[in-house]
Design an enzyme around this catalytic site. Structure first.
Site, PDB file in Angstrom:
ATOM      1  N   HIS A 148      84.198  28.807 141.052  1.00  0.00           N
ATOM      2  CA  HIS A 148      84.110  27.242 139.467  1.00  0.00           C
ATOM      3  C   HIS A 148      83.291  26.619 140.429  1.00  0.00           C
ATOM      4  CE1 HIS A 148      86.778  28.220 136.879  1.00  0.00           C
ATOM      5  NE2 HIS A 148      87.609  28.062 137.295  1.00  0.00           N
ATOM      6  N   LEU A 149      81.207  26.943 139.926  1.00  0.00           N
ATOM      7  CA  LEU A 149      80.395  26.061 140.786  1.00  0.00           C
ATOM      8  C   LEU A 149      80.566  24.478 140.029  1.00  0.00           C
ATOM      9  CD1 LEU A 149      78.220  28.581 142.936  1.00  0.00           C
ATOM     10  CD2 LEU A 149      80.049  26.885 143.650  1.00  0.00           C
ATOM     11  N   ARG A 150      80.498  25.070 138.671  1.00  0.00           N
ATOM     12  CA  ARG A 150      80.803  23.229 137.767  1.00  0.00           C
ATOM     13  C   ARG A 150      78.902  23.093 137.271  1.00  0.00           C
ATOM     14  NH1 ARG A 150      85.738  23.651 136.173  1.00  0.00           N
ATOM     15  NH2 ARG A 150      87.388  23.066 137.784  1.00  0.00           N
ATOM     16  N   HIS A 180      93.751  35.702 139.080  1.00  0.00           N
ATOM     17  CA  HIS A 180      94.694  34.829 139.846  1.00  0.00           C
ATOM     18  C   HIS A 180      96.015  35.295 139.300  1.00  0.00           C
ATOM     19  CE1 HIS A 180      93.378  33.256 135.989  1.00  0.00           C
ATOM     20  NE2 HIS A 180      92.794  32.442 136.370  1.00  0.00           N
ATOM     21  N   ASN A 233      82.907  29.192 132.354  1.00  0.00           N
ATOM     22  CA  ASN A 233      83.538  27.465 131.519  1.00  0.00           C
ATOM     23  C   ASN A 233      82.870  25.985 131.799  1.00  0.00           C
ATOM     24  OD1 ASN A 233      85.071  27.767 134.485  1.00  0.00           O
ATOM     25  ND2 ASN A 233      86.485  26.938 133.555  1.00  0.00           N
ATOM     26  N   LYS A 261      83.648  37.040 131.012  1.00  0.00           N
ATOM     27  CA  LYS A 261      84.832  36.254 131.279  1.00  0.00           C
ATOM     28  C   LYS A 261      86.132  35.864 130.142  1.00  0.00           C
ATOM     29  CE  LYS A 261      88.490  34.208 133.371  1.00  0.00           C
ATOM     30  NZ  LYS A 261      88.802  32.485 134.403  1.00  0.00           N
ATOM     31  N   HIS A 306      91.855  35.830 131.946  1.00  0.00           N
ATOM     32  CA  HIS A 306      92.705  34.549 132.291  1.00  0.00           C
ATOM     33  C   HIS A 306      94.068  34.898 131.508  1.00  0.00           C
ATOM     34  CE1 HIS A 306      93.337  30.278 133.241  1.00  0.00           C
ATOM     35  NE2 HIS A 306      94.474  30.313 132.311  1.00  0.00           N
ATOM     36  N   ALA A 327      93.449  20.753 135.792  1.00  0.00           N
ATOM     37  CA  ALA A 327      94.419  21.672 136.705  1.00  0.00           C
ATOM     38  C   ALA A 327      92.971  21.780 137.315  1.00  0.00           C
ATOM     39  CB  ALA A 327      94.478  22.594 135.075  1.00  0.00           C
ATOM     40  N   HIS A 366      87.872  19.260 140.404  1.00  0.00           N
ATOM     41  CA  HIS A 366      87.774  18.309 139.836  1.00  0.00           C
ATOM     42  C   HIS A 366      87.342  16.986 140.645  1.00  0.00           C
ATOM     43  CE1 HIS A 366      89.042  20.381 136.418  1.00  0.00           C
ATOM     44  NE2 HIS A 366      89.571  20.928 137.356  1.00  0.00           N
ATOM     45  N   HIS A 388      86.623  35.073 142.169  1.00  0.00           N
ATOM     46  CA  HIS A 388      86.785  34.221 141.132  1.00  0.00           C
ATOM     47  C   HIS A 388      86.166  32.737 141.694  1.00  0.00           C
ATOM     48  CE1 HIS A 388      89.115  33.068 137.378  1.00  0.00           C
ATOM     49  NE2 HIS A 388      88.450  31.233 137.861  1.00  0.00           N
ATOM     50  N   ASP A 445      89.588  31.251 142.977  1.00  0.00           N
ATOM     51  CA  ASP A 445      89.565  30.081 141.556  1.00  0.00           C
ATOM     52  C   ASP A 445      89.296  28.765 141.895  1.00  0.00           C
ATOM     53  OD1 ASP A 445      89.882  29.351 138.983  1.00  0.00           O
ATOM     54  OD2 ASP A 445      92.463  29.251 138.901  1.00  0.00           O
TER      55      ASP A 445
HETATM   56  O1  DOR Z   1      93.214  25.616 137.003  1.00  0.00           O
HETATM   57  C1  DOR Z   1      92.402  26.131 136.287  1.00  0.00           C
HETATM   58  N1  DOR Z   1      91.251  24.944 137.364  1.00  0.00           N
HETATM   59  N2  DOR Z   1      92.491  27.226 135.862  1.00  0.00           N
HETATM   60  C2  DOR Z   1      91.298  27.697 135.405  1.00  0.00           C
HETATM   61  O2  DOR Z   1      91.652  29.051 134.841  1.00  0.00           O
HETATM   62  C3  DOR Z   1      90.168  26.885 135.554  1.00  0.00           C
HETATM   63  C4  DOR Z   1      89.811  25.931 136.381  1.00  0.00           C
HETATM   64  C5  DOR Z   1      88.629  24.829 136.580  1.00  0.00           C
HETATM   65  O3  DOR Z   1      87.874  25.063 135.494  1.00  0.00           O
HETATM   66  O4  DOR Z   1      88.801  24.407 136.146  1.00  0.00           O
HETATM   67 ZN    ZN Z   2      89.275  29.943 137.124  1.00  0.00          ZN
END
Ligand code: DOR
Ligand code: ZN
Length: 333
Positions: free
Chosen positions: A14-16, A165, A40, A94, A131, A253, A241, A12, A237
């Site tokens: 996130h690569l943005r 998660h 996402n 997802k 999620h 988050a 940011h 899991h 996860d």
């Molecule tokens: O804290 C989180 N950040 N939980 C998530 O499910 C998404 C993630 C994000 O994409 O920043």
């Molecule tokens: Zn996530």
């Protein structure tokens, strides 16, 4: 002391997109042979064309590195034809409930409409990653969503469902109850509780969704993971940011953990005399659950102090400035 982890998998990640993708991809994937890439983005990855475009962007950044991205699509109502076309290009779908986390506004608000798509996922043997949170009181969100997961597991007994998660004891109970439910666990939910996040001075870099929970929840997760629970896989996860979106009112988050995950886990498993279980948590269970072939990427760690950098570009990692007792010493053959 040294250990070697074979084909480490992050189930899991996130690569943005855009500049953030360029800045954080290599530090995020360096220590892993493969990772499940979340969809996402600002415009969610929810078509074959978007999957292909996103995969190409990632591949161009990792070209010389041994790494295989496992792509996902953002859940919506899909036709059978669409999913047949997607199947060979994705690892999973997802599902985000609408508005529960970062860039999930286009997620699901009417759960009565999802069943036809679940039926097709089951038929085509495409896993469903969930999620699992409601929009309720923050500590109860995961628990409140569990009946929905149970309903899916009961109605679609051959659908492979992964609760992402997980952060509570309640989720572990549901994991036990259904053969077709599996789970991922992050480092932050194994290490921290709400007290670490908000019990003293507020720690924005510990703020993620689902929020870290009670000591009993963390203990239950730790016990299950350290005992080698075969249905639990590592999923960082890792969710970067920029500093100015974290150290700010309206803190975003997400904890940025992928670059430090292996040293943190080595330290944790060693402290609990469970080092022999780390390989399965980091790779073996995911291989068995999903039928993934191991990739030829060993990652070696040495028991030597490693000071976590204050930043990776504009992003502050979890445990920035802390000294860990293990570091990655080499990657590859
Ligand atoms: O804290 C989180 N950040 N939980 C998530 O499910 C998404 C993630 C994000 O994409 O920043
Ligand atoms: Zn996530």
């Amino acid at each position: 002391m040294e250990i070697t982890l074979f084909s480490p998998l992050d189930m899991h990640l996130h690569l943005r997109e855009g500049d953030m993708l360029k800045a954080i991809t290599l530090p995020s994937i360096n220590d892993f042979a493969s990772a499940v890439v979340m969809p996402n983005l600002r415009d969610p990855v929810d078509t074959l064309e978007k999957v292909q475009t996103y995969r190409k962007q990632i591949e161009s950044l990792v070209s010389e590195h041994a790494f295989e991205p496992l792509m996902t699509v953002f859940f919506r109502s899909f036709s059978r034809q669409e999913l047949i076309a997607l199947k060979s290009h994705i690892f999973a779908v997802k599902l985000y409930p609408a508005g529960v986390t970062t860039q999930s506004e286009k997620g699901i608000s009417d759960f009565s409409a999802i069943e036809p798509t679940l039926e097709i996922l089951q038929e085509l043997k495409i896993p469903l990653l969930v999620h699992g949170e409601t929009n309720g009181f923050v500590l109860d969100r995961e628990k409140e969503f569990l009946p929905m997961v149970e309903r899916m597991a009961q109605n679609f007994k051959d659908l492979r469902i992964v609760m992402e998660h997980i952060s509570t004891r309640d989720s572990l109970r549901v994991l036990e109850r259904y053969e077709n439910i599996f789970a991922t666990v992050t480092v932050q939910h194994l290490l921290f509780t709400l007290d670490d996040l908000a019990g003293g001075l507020l720690q924005p870099h510990l703020f993620c969704k689902p929020i870290v929970k009670r000591p009993a929840d963390r203990q239950a997760l730790l016990d299950a993971v350290l005992a080698g629970h075969p249905k639990i896989m590592f999923g960082s996860d890792s969710a970067p940011h920029p500093l100015d979106k974290k150290e700010a009112p309206g803190c975003a988050a997400g904890c940025f953990t992928a670059p430090i995950a292996l040293p943190v886990l080595a330290e944790l498993f060693e402290r609990h005399e469970a080092m022999s279980r780390l390989q399965d948590f980091i790779s073996g269970h995911a291989q068995t659950i999903h039928g993934l072939e191991p990739l030829p990427k060993p990652v070696r760690l040495k028991k030597e102090p490693y000071k976590v950098p204050q930043t990776f570009g504009s992003v502050v990692p979890l445990l920035a400035g802390h000294t860990l007792s293990w570091r990655v010493s080499s990657r590859g053959d």
